[in-house]
Scaffold this motif. Structure first.
Motif, PDB file in Angstrom:
ATOM      1  N   GLU A  60       0.836  -1.203   0.000  1.00  0.00           N
ATOM      2  CA  GLU A  60       0.000   0.000   0.000  1.00  0.00           C
ATOM      3  C   GLU A  60       0.873   1.257   0.000  1.00  0.00           C
ATOM      4  O   GLU A  60       0.570   2.240  -0.665  1.00  0.00           O
ATOM      5  N   MET A  61       1.975   1.232   0.745  1.00  0.00           N
ATOM      6  CA  MET A  61       2.874   2.390   0.783  1.00  0.00           C
ATOM      7  C   MET A  61       3.492   2.652  -0.594  1.00  0.00           C
ATOM      8  O   MET A  61       3.599   3.796  -1.023  1.00  0.00           O
ATOM      9  N   VAL A  62       3.887   1.592  -1.280  1.00  0.00           N
ATOM     10  CA  VAL A  62       4.460   1.742  -2.624  1.00  0.00           C
ATOM     11  C   VAL A  62       3.403   2.315  -3.562  1.00  0.00           C
ATOM     12  O   VAL A  62       3.658   3.254  -4.310  1.00  0.00           O
ATOM     13  N   ALA A  63       2.198   1.772  -3.519  1.00  0.00           N
ATOM     14  CA  ALA A  63       1.115   2.227  -4.394  1.00  0.00           C
ATOM     15  C   ALA A  63       0.737   3.679  -4.133  1.00  0.00           C
ATOM     16  O   ALA A  63       0.363   4.405  -5.058  1.00  0.00           O
ATOM     17  N   SER A  65       2.745   6.082  -3.006  1.00  0.00           N
ATOM     18  CA  SER A  65       3.857   7.021  -3.195  1.00  0.00           C
ATOM     19  C   SER A  65       3.791   7.616  -4.601  1.00  0.00           C
ATOM     20  O   SER A  65       3.161   7.055  -5.500  1.00  0.00           O
ATOM     21  N   TYR A  66       4.456   8.754  -4.793  1.00  0.00           N
ATOM     22  CA  TYR A  66       4.535   9.334  -6.135  1.00  0.00           C
ATOM     23  C   TYR A  66       5.234   8.353  -7.068  1.00  0.00           C
ATOM     24  O   TYR A  66       4.843   8.166  -8.213  1.00  0.00           O
ATOM     25  N   GLY A  67       6.285   7.738  -6.574  1.00  0.00           N
ATOM     26  CA  GLY A  67       7.043   6.767  -7.344  1.00  0.00           C
ATOM     27  C   GLY A  67       7.984   6.020  -6.428  1.00  0.00           C
ATOM     28  O   GLY A  67       8.056   6.274  -5.232  1.00  0.00           O
ATOM     29  N   TYR A  68       8.696   5.069  -7.003  1.00  0.00           N
ATOM     30  CA  TYR A  68       9.652   4.275  -6.241  1.00  0.00           C
ATOM     31  C   TYR A  68      10.848   3.959  -7.128  1.00  0.00           C
ATOM     32  O   TYR A  68      10.802   4.118  -8.350  1.00  0.00           O
ATOM     33  N   ALA A  69      11.913   3.512  -6.498  1.00  0.00           N
ATOM     34  CA  ALA A  69      13.090   3.023  -7.217  1.00  0.00           C
ATOM     35  C   ALA A  69      13.519   1.737  -6.539  1.00  0.00           C
ATOM     36  O   ALA A  69      13.682   1.702  -5.318  1.00  0.00           O
ATOM     37  N   ALA A  70      13.662   0.682  -7.318  1.00  0.00           N
ATOM     38  CA  ALA A  70      14.083  -0.620  -6.793  1.00  0.00           C
ATOM     39  C   ALA A  70      15.457  -0.946  -7.362  1.00  0.00           C
ATOM     40  O   ALA A  70      15.666  -0.884  -8.584  1.00  0.00           O
ATOM     41  N   PHE A  71      16.412  -1.271  -6.463  1.00  0.00           N
ATOM     42  CA  PHE A  71      17.799  -1.552  -6.858  1.00  0.00           C
ATOM     43  C   PHE A  71      18.223  -2.922  -6.372  1.00  0.00           C
ATOM     44  O   PHE A  71      17.839  -3.361  -5.295  1.00  0.00           O
ATOM     45  N   VAL A  89      15.661   0.482 -11.297  1.00  0.00           N
ATOM     46  CA  VAL A  89      14.648   1.168 -12.086  1.00  0.00           C
ATOM     47  C   VAL A  89      13.878   2.098 -11.168  1.00  0.00           C
ATOM     48  O   VAL A  89      13.413   1.684 -10.107  1.00  0.00           O
ATOM     49  N   ALA A  90      13.761   3.360 -11.573  1.00  0.00           N
ATOM     50  CA  ALA A  90      12.892   4.319 -10.883  1.00  0.00           C
ATOM     51  C   ALA A  90      11.595   4.377 -11.682  1.00  0.00           C
ATOM     52  O   ALA A  90      11.619   4.443 -12.913  1.00  0.00           O
ATOM     53  N   HIS A  91      10.478   4.328 -10.983  1.00  0.00           N
ATOM     54  CA  HIS A  91       9.166   4.201 -11.624  1.00  0.00           C
ATOM     55  C   HIS A  91       8.216   5.275 -11.093  1.00  0.00           C
ATOM     56  O   HIS A  91       8.121   5.474  -9.885  1.00  0.00           O
ATOM     57  N   VAL A  92       7.510   5.943 -12.013  1.00  0.00           N
ATOM     58  CA  VAL A  92       6.480   6.927 -11.648  1.00  0.00           C
ATOM     59  C   VAL A  92       5.141   6.197 -11.636  1.00  0.00           C
ATOM     60  O   VAL A  92       4.704   5.672 -12.669  1.00  0.00           O
ATOM     61  N   ASN A  93       4.493   6.174 -10.486  1.00  0.00           N
ATOM     62  CA  ASN A  93       3.230   5.428 -10.380  1.00  0.00           C
ATOM     63  C   ASN A  93       2.126   5.991 -11.268  1.00  0.00           C
ATOM     64  O   ASN A  93       1.382   5.234 -11.876  1.00  0.00           O
ATOM     65  N   GLY A  94       1.996   7.298 -11.372  1.00  0.00           N
ATOM     66  CA  GLY A  94       0.901   7.897 -12.126  1.00  0.00           C
ATOM     67  C   GLY A  94       0.975   7.685 -13.622  1.00  0.00           C
ATOM     68  O   GLY A  94      -0.040   7.509 -14.285  1.00  0.00           O
ATOM     69  N   PHE A 121      13.371   2.484  -2.676  1.00  0.00           N
ATOM     70  CA  PHE A 121      13.156   3.862  -2.236  1.00  0.00           C
ATOM     71  C   PHE A 121      11.733   4.261  -2.570  1.00  0.00           C
ATOM     72  O   PHE A 121      11.244   3.947  -3.651  1.00  0.00           O
ATOM     73  N   LEU A 122      11.087   4.982  -1.662  1.00  0.00           N
ATOM     74  CA  LEU A 122       9.750   5.526  -1.907  1.00  0.00           C
ATOM     75  C   LEU A 122       9.857   7.041  -1.910  1.00  0.00           C
ATOM     76  O   LEU A 122      10.503   7.623  -1.033  1.00  0.00           O
ATOM     77  N   PHE A 123       9.205   7.682  -2.885  1.00  0.00           N
ATOM     78  CA  PHE A 123       9.276   9.130  -3.040  1.00  0.00           C
ATOM     79  C   PHE A 123       7.922   9.754  -2.757  1.00  0.00           C
ATOM     80  O   PHE A 123       6.915   9.364  -3.349  1.00  0.00           O
ATOM     81  N   LYS A 124       7.936  10.766  -1.886  1.00  0.00           N
ATOM     82  CA  LYS A 124       6.711  11.432  -1.450  1.00  0.00           C
ATOM     83  C   LYS A 124       6.036  12.197  -2.579  1.00  0.00           C
ATOM     84  O   LYS A 124       4.820  12.179  -2.714  1.00  0.00           O
ATOM     85  N   ASP A 125       6.839  12.899  -3.408  1.00  0.00           N
ATOM     86  CA  ASP A 125       6.249  13.739  -4.449  1.00  0.00           C
ATOM     87  C   ASP A 125       7.184  13.863  -5.650  1.00  0.00           C
ATOM     88  O   ASP A 125       8.298  13.343  -5.650  1.00  0.00           O
TER      89      ASP A 125
END
Length: 194
Positions: A60-63, A65-71, A89-94, A121-125
């Motif tokens: 739910e936290m990943v979903a 977030s603005y986006g995430y990066a998985a390494f 990969v850094a991914h923009v959820n929207g 990594f989870l990104f707020k905005d």
């Protein structure tokens, strides 16, 4: 051998760092750009699934977030030198946009062995995401956190804040890492895959 007289020349440190990046980047893999992108996306998905297995609440936290990066990162300690290299990969959820990235670190310290770990990594905005991706990011301060490893662990508590608006989960194949240390690690866009 008198270790007190051993000096680590900056050139040697730089060569170790370059070797780590080349060694872990797949430079000699013979794969096409599309195959490399596909491999990174697959590893990113595996990393997320590993996170969800050990901290189901993180989904739910990943979903949200603005986006995430998985390494995915591999580290090597060779007596007095250490090097780590990885890809992600850094991914923009929207929008679903993916940005392919690299990471590396090197240093000095006694040890021998290889370690494999994953980071999400989870990104707020948008602002913090763009800063991370477009300007690169370097973790200069050590970030440590205790993670709950019980079946009903608290995902929010297991993620640590490493910069304003950026939270991190660090994982091993055994689950959430008890200590999340990212000191001296540099993250940047992959110039060949973007």
């Amino acid at each position: 051998m008198n270790l007190s007289k051993l000096r680590l020349h900056p050139l040697w440190m730089m060569l170790v760092g370059i070797a780590a990046v080349v060694m872990f980047s797949g430079f000699w893999s013979g794969k096409t750009v599309e195959e490399k992108r596909s491999d990174r996306l697959k590893t990113s998905e595996e990393t997320l699934q590993l996170l969800y297995k050990h901290a189901p609440e993180a989904k739910e936290m990943v979903a949200n977030s603005y986006g995430y990066a998985a390494f995915s990162n591999v580290g090597v300690n060779l007596v007095l030198l250490s090097a780590e290299g990885g890809t992600g990969v850094a991914h923009v959820n929207g929008t679903g946009k993916n940005i392919y990235m690299n990471m590396a670190s090197g240093g000095a310290g006694f040890g021998l062995g290889i370690k494999d770990f994953r980071a999400v990594f989870l990104f707020k905005d948008k602002e913090v995401f763009d800063q991370f991706v477009n300007k690169g990011w370097e973790a200069n301060a050590q970030a440590d956190a205790a993670a709950k490893l019980a079946d009903k662990g608290d995902a929010y508590g297991a993620a640590i804040t490493v910069a304003p608006g950026i939270r991190l989960y660090k994982l091993t194949q055994n689950g959430l890492a008890l200590q999340a240390t990212i000191q001296g690690t540099k993250y940047w866009k992959d110039g060949d895959l973007n």
